[in-house]
Design a protein around this motif. Structure first.
Motif: not given
Length: 149
Positions: A15-21, A23-27, A32-33
């Motif tokens: 879940a933490l990894g998914t949230v970080l990924l 957030l990475e989409v937002f630049g 964060l990837l």
């Protein structure tokens, strides 16, 4: 709070990894990837080794995060090599040294020249319509020209 840490499951790390990924989409520029990938890797390790204590999970996450962030930083730094087309998207720089026809007379140092299917503002010595000029420089969107004899 300590009870939460003592019972971390692989789902928490995924879940933490998914949230970080997400957030990475937002630049975030790639960082964060890799930290998200580190969290996912800890999740996989926690799935494979269910008895892994929370201290080891956090230590692994920290080490993997640092290692992947350093990898990304080093890769970004070495990926900037000289271009084989240094004037790409610098159209005015590509025109230096080439000869063009005056489209609108250059009077008092200002006029326009015809470049391919477009017209550029030009600055240089006075020249009549139809005369030929050579581009010798650029100042922003204005080409600096000199007359050719």
């Amino acid at each position: 709070m300590w009870a939460f840490f003592q019972h971390l499951s692989f789902w928490d790390w995924l879940a933490l990894g998914t949230v970080l990924l997400i957030l990475e989409v937002f630049g975030a520029g790639g960082y964060l990837l890799w930290i998200g990938m580190a969290a996912a890797a800890v999740g996989v390790l926690t799935f494979l080794l269910p008895g892994l204590s929370w201290e080891w999970q956090f230590l692994l996450f920290g080490l993997l995060s640092i290692a992947t962030a350093l990898y990304w930083w080093r890769r970004q730094r070495t990926a900037t090599r000289p271009s084989d087309q240094p004037h790409l998207n610098l159209r005015g720089q590509e025109l230096i040294g080439k000869t063009f026809v005056v489209h609108e007379a250059i009077v008092d140092g200002r006029g326009k020249i015809k470049v391919a299917d477009g017209v550029w503002m030009a600055r240089g010595p006075d020249a009549a319509i139809g005369s030929r000029v050579r581009v010798v420089g650029q100042q922003g969107a204005i080409l600096l020209v000199e007359t050719t004899e």
